[in-house]
Design an enzyme around this catalytic site. Structure first.
Site, PDB file in Angstrom:
ATOM      1  N   HIS A   1       0.853  -1.182   0.000  1.00  0.00           N
ATOM      2  CA  HIS A   1       0.000   0.000   0.000  1.00  0.00           C
ATOM      3  C   HIS A   1       0.885   1.226   0.000  1.00  0.00           C
ATOM      4  O   HIS A   1       1.945   1.225   0.622  1.00  0.00           O
ATOM      5  CB  HIS A   1      -0.912   0.010   1.241  1.00  0.00           C
ATOM      6  CG  HIS A   1      -2.088   0.908   1.084  1.00  0.00           C
ATOM      7  ND1 HIS A   1      -2.027   2.253   1.369  1.00  0.00           N
ATOM      8  CD2 HIS A   1      -3.345   0.655   0.642  1.00  0.00           C
ATOM      9  CE1 HIS A   1      -3.208   2.780   1.110  1.00  0.00           C
ATOM     10  NE2 HIS A   1      -4.013   1.852   0.665  1.00  0.00           N
TER      11      HIS A   1
ATOM     12  N   ASP B   1      -7.988  -5.486   0.223  1.00  0.00           N
ATOM     13  CA  ASP B   1      -8.534  -6.298  -0.858  1.00  0.00           C
ATOM     14  C   ASP B   1      -8.150  -7.761  -0.769  1.00  0.00           C
ATOM     15  O   ASP B   1      -8.662  -8.584  -1.521  1.00  0.00           O
ATOM     16  CB  ASP B   1      -8.064  -5.744  -2.212  1.00  0.00           C
ATOM     17  CG  ASP B   1      -8.691  -4.404  -2.493  1.00  0.00           C
ATOM     18  OD1 ASP B   1      -9.883  -4.274  -2.186  1.00  0.00           O
ATOM     19  OD2 ASP B   1      -8.000  -3.508  -2.985  1.00  0.00           O
TER      20      ASP B   1
HETATM   21  N1  CMC Z   1       4.205  -7.486  -4.883  1.00  0.00           N
HETATM   22  C1  CMC Z   1       5.550  -7.457  -5.059  1.00  0.00           C
HETATM   23  N2  CMC Z   1       6.315  -6.361  -4.928  1.00  0.00           N
HETATM   24  C2  CMC Z   1       5.687  -5.213  -4.609  1.00  0.00           C
HETATM   25  C3  CMC Z   1       4.286  -5.153  -4.403  1.00  0.00           C
HETATM   26  C4  CMC Z   1       3.557  -6.345  -4.547  1.00  0.00           C
HETATM   27  N3  CMC Z   1       2.223  -6.352  -4.384  1.00  0.00           N
HETATM   28  N4  CMC Z   1       3.922  -3.889  -4.098  1.00  0.00           N
HETATM   29  C5  CMC Z   1       5.052  -3.150  -4.100  1.00  0.00           C
HETATM   30  N5  CMC Z   1       6.115  -3.972  -4.403  1.00  0.00           N
HETATM   31  C6  CMC Z   1       7.522  -3.554  -4.464  1.00  0.00           C
HETATM   32  C7  CMC Z   1       7.813  -2.755  -5.726  1.00  0.00           C
HETATM   33  O1  CMC Z   1       8.254  -3.597  -6.781  1.00  0.00           O
HETATM   34  C8  CMC Z   1       8.886  -1.813  -5.252  1.00  0.00           C
HETATM   35  O2  CMC Z   1      10.092  -2.511  -5.227  1.00  0.00           O
HETATM   36  P1  CMC Z   1      11.488  -1.719  -5.546  1.00  0.00           P
HETATM   37  O3  CMC Z   1      11.625  -0.685  -4.463  1.00  0.00           O
HETATM   38  O4  CMC Z   1      12.529  -2.803  -5.483  1.00  0.00           O
HETATM   39  O5  CMC Z   1      11.311  -1.125  -6.894  1.00  0.00           O
HETATM   40  C9  CMC Z   1       8.504  -1.506  -3.800  1.00  0.00           C
HETATM   41  O6  CMC Z   1       7.726  -2.654  -3.368  1.00  0.00           O
HETATM   42  C10 CMC Z   1       7.662  -0.254  -3.633  1.00  0.00           C
HETATM   43  O7  CMC Z   1       6.579  -0.320  -4.542  1.00  0.00           O
HETATM   44  P2  CMC Z   1       5.936   0.923  -5.276  1.00  0.00           P
HETATM   45  O8  CMC Z   1       5.252   0.477  -6.512  1.00  0.00           O
HETATM   46  O9  CMC Z   1       6.957   2.015  -5.401  1.00  0.00           O
HETATM   47  O10 CMC Z   1       4.870   1.391  -4.180  1.00  0.00           O
HETATM   48  P3  CMC Z   1       3.599   2.256  -4.458  1.00  0.00           P
HETATM   49  O11 CMC Z   1       3.309   2.955  -3.181  1.00  0.00           O
HETATM   50  O12 CMC Z   1       3.772   3.112  -5.666  1.00  0.00           O
HETATM   51  O13 CMC Z   1       2.458   1.197  -4.803  1.00  0.00           O
HETATM   52  C11 CMC Z   1       0.604  -0.253  -4.655  1.00  0.00           C
HETATM   53  C12 CMC Z   1       1.440   0.819  -3.943  1.00  0.00           C
HETATM   54  C13 CMC Z   1      -0.649  -0.553  -3.824  1.00  0.00           C
HETATM   55  C14 CMC Z   1       0.147   0.274  -6.018  1.00  0.00           C
HETATM   56  C15 CMC Z   1       1.462  -1.515  -4.832  1.00  0.00           C
HETATM   57  O14 CMC Z   1       1.883  -2.025  -3.574  1.00  0.00           O
HETATM   58  C16 CMC Z   1       0.738  -2.609  -5.618  1.00  0.00           C
HETATM   59  O15 CMC Z   1       0.754  -2.582  -6.850  1.00  0.00           O
HETATM   60  N6  CMC Z   1       0.074  -3.593  -4.922  1.00  0.00           N
HETATM   61  C17 CMC Z   1      -0.715  -4.581  -5.569  1.00  0.00           C
HETATM   62  C18 CMC Z   1      -2.075  -3.995  -5.967  1.00  0.00           C
HETATM   63  C19 CMC Z   1      -2.993  -3.821  -4.784  1.00  0.00           C
HETATM   64  O16 CMC Z   1      -3.149  -4.729  -3.961  1.00  0.00           O
HETATM   65  N7  CMC Z   1      -3.663  -2.660  -4.729  1.00  0.00           N
HETATM   66  C20 CMC Z   1      -4.668  -2.368  -3.699  1.00  0.00           C
HETATM   67  C21 CMC Z   1      -4.292  -1.236  -2.827  1.00  0.00           C
HETATM   68  S1  CMC Z   1      -5.353  -1.145  -1.385  1.00  0.00           S
HETATM   69  C22 CMC Z   1      -6.901  -0.706  -1.999  1.00  0.00           C
HETATM   70  C23 CMC Z   1      -6.982   0.712  -2.382  1.00  0.00           C
HETATM   71  O17 CMC Z   1      -6.796   1.584  -1.512  1.00  0.00           O
HETATM   72  O18 CMC Z   1      -7.255   0.995  -3.544  1.00  0.00           O
END
Ligand code: CMC
Length: 437
Positions: free
Chosen positions: A313, A371
């Site tokens: 998240h 989720d």
């Molecule tokens: N699985 C594997 N690696 C992950 C994941 C994951 N679900 N989420 C983040 N990472 C890694 C990512 O690859 C990155 O690694 P590095 O620093 O080596 O590049 C690091 O963790 C940070 O990730 P980020 O993409 O910079 O983080 P963000 O804050 O931009 O993204 C997120 C947040 C929710 C989009 C992301 O964690 C994700 O895509 N999760 C899966 C989708 C999901 O479950 N979304 C629902 C969110 S909760 C409901 C809502 O509020 O909408």
């Protein structure tokens, strides 16, 4: 530039190119990090800030929802989400988000009666549905029909009128379950069910979704309680992508129905509200517990863009407090329905266990989010996967409209207009067609 924290209430930046210093005010909230007020930054330095994804940028002042992502805390108007999920009903939470206090008995009754009186949609609106293909995704239908509300309710689109703003809020919260249930009914070819005023908000939604005119429909109280909880858990989440979309759309003066349709579009993506659908698809694809190590390996592989859906998240760097409640509700629903062996739940629990003990997930603070379990509950209740994000939208409508109202009523609000770092071509001479290579 380098920064130095000044005494208490200001922040000084030094431009290392010129040695010029600029002192900026620091704003303090009632809790949470301080905020540097950069509104005069461009005028004083000629520089913009660069923050794709708004990871360090506050876009507004708000009194609705507070999140402490490190501690896993979520408060609505000061009340903890687990307390609200345990002790309040969804209409009470709606009232709280809109009015800043929990309703007393008379206010609760009046509010619920208002929601009931607004739950039908204009009869002509029902004809919109037949314009969609039968296999349309219900989020596409929801987006279109909610946008169309602005063509039906002209008496609540004047955003300058506080009474009209209030009516629009009530209409949206009251009608969205009806519109969502109709999207489902259309997709399965069953007749639309009119709302019933003797039922609660959650019961009515289940009735309109799963009832038919052929026989009486008895709402299971355990399932309606679970539905109500799911709505509470999704009611608001401060300045996330869809809420920011609603605020940005509203900042231009667009009417509330159009703004909520914009929020629905933003919610649809798998990184946001679409994740509940993506989690279930992922669990189904995993298929068996013995495939989990392979999936976890893929999620950790830098060269593979696969992510574990339902994990991670932007704000929570701890267990999402909503996921804790959801996990408990999941077990209650499965037990009520007598589902003892749910392979997807076994896979989910094993996946959670492995991921929570894996160095990669620990180091990156990737915990299950709201989720992760909701899809399993919704599937057990009989919702098709394509409806999962629709349910999220039904619940979030109150958050969107509360945030929209707050923005309209905020005297410092102005049209949202981010800046950019331009890296394209600089000015060049036009090349006539005949001279182009
Ligand atoms: N699985 C594997 N690696 C992950 C994941 C994951 N679900 N989420 C983040 N990472 C890694 C990512 O690859 C990155 O690694 P590095 O620093 O080596 O590049 C690091 O963790 C940070 O990730 P980020 O993409 O910079 O983080 P963000 O804050 O931009 O993204 C997120 C947040 C929710 C989009 C992301 O964690 C994700 O895509 N999760 C899966 C989708 C999901 O479950 N979304 C629902 C969110 S909760 C409901 C809502 O509020 O909408």
């Amino acid at each position: 530039m380098t920064q130095t924290a000044d005494k208490a209430e200001t922040f000084t930046l030094t431009d290392n190119r010129t040695g010029k210093q600029v002192t900026l005010p620091v704003m303090k909230g009632s809790t949470g990090p301080d905020v540097i007020d950069i509104r005069k930054l461009y005028a004083e330095t000629g520089c913009f800030t660069y923050d794709p994804g708004f990871t360090s940028t506050g876009s507004c002042e708000s009194q609705i929802t507070y999140i402490d992502g490190d501690e896993g805390v979520l408060l609505h108007r000061g009340y903890a989400i687990d307390d609200l999920a345990e002790h309040a009903t969804f209409p009470e939470v709606c009232y709280l988000l809109l009015n800043n206090h929990l309703p007393n008995a008379a206010e609760k009754e009046e509010f619920e009666s208002i929601l009931r009186r607004h739950s039908m949609v204009h009869e002509q609106l029902t004809r919109f549905y037949s314009g969609f293909r039968r296999d349309a995704h219900p989020m596409a239908v929801l987006c279109g029909v909610v946008g169309a509300l602005s063509a039906f309710y002209h008496d609540s689109t004047d955003i300058e009128d506080p009474v009209q703003r209030k009516i629009a809020a009530h209409r949206l919260i009251a009608k969205i379950p009806t519109i969502a249930a109709m999207a489902y009914k259309y997709s399965v070819g069953q007749p639309f069910m009119y709302p019933r005023n003797d039922l609660s908000y959650a019961e009515n939604f289940l009735y309109m979704t799963f009832g038919t005119p052929c026989e009486p429909f008895k709402v299971n109280p355990v399932l309606s309680k679970a539905m109500d909880k799911i709505f509470i858990l999704h009611a608001d989440h401060e300045q996330n992508a869809s809420t920011s979309t609603v605020r940005l759309a509203g900042s231009s003066g667009a009417n509330p129905f159009a703004c909520i349709a914009a929020g629905i579009a933003s919610l649809w993506g798998p990184a946001h509200g679409g994740a509940n659908e993506a989690v279930l698809k992922m669990l189904e694809e995993i298929g068996s517990v013995d495939r989990i190590p392979e999936i976890v390996r893929r999620a950790k592989d830098k060269n593979d863009n696969f992510r574990l859906m339902g994990f991670g998240h932007r704000v929570y760097k701890n267990y999402d407090p909503r996921a804790q409640v959801m996990r408990k509700t999941c077990h209650e629903v499965l037990s009520e329905l007598g589902i003892k062996d749910e392979p997807l739940l076994d896979i989910a629990m094993e996946l959670e266990k492995i991921a929570l003990s894996d160095e990669y997930f620990i180091e990156k603070k990737l915990y299950p989010n709201v989720d992760f379990y909701s899809g399993i509950i919704l599937k057990a209740m009989g919702f098709p996967t394509s409806m999962f994000t629709v349910l999220f939208a039904v619940a979030r409508t109150v958050g969107w409209i509360s945030q929209w109202k707050e923005m309209i009523e905020d005297p410092v609000q102005k049209i949202g207009r981010p800046r950019q770092l331009y890296t394209g071509e600089t000015k060049r001479s036009f090349v006539p067609l005949a001279e182009r290579g």
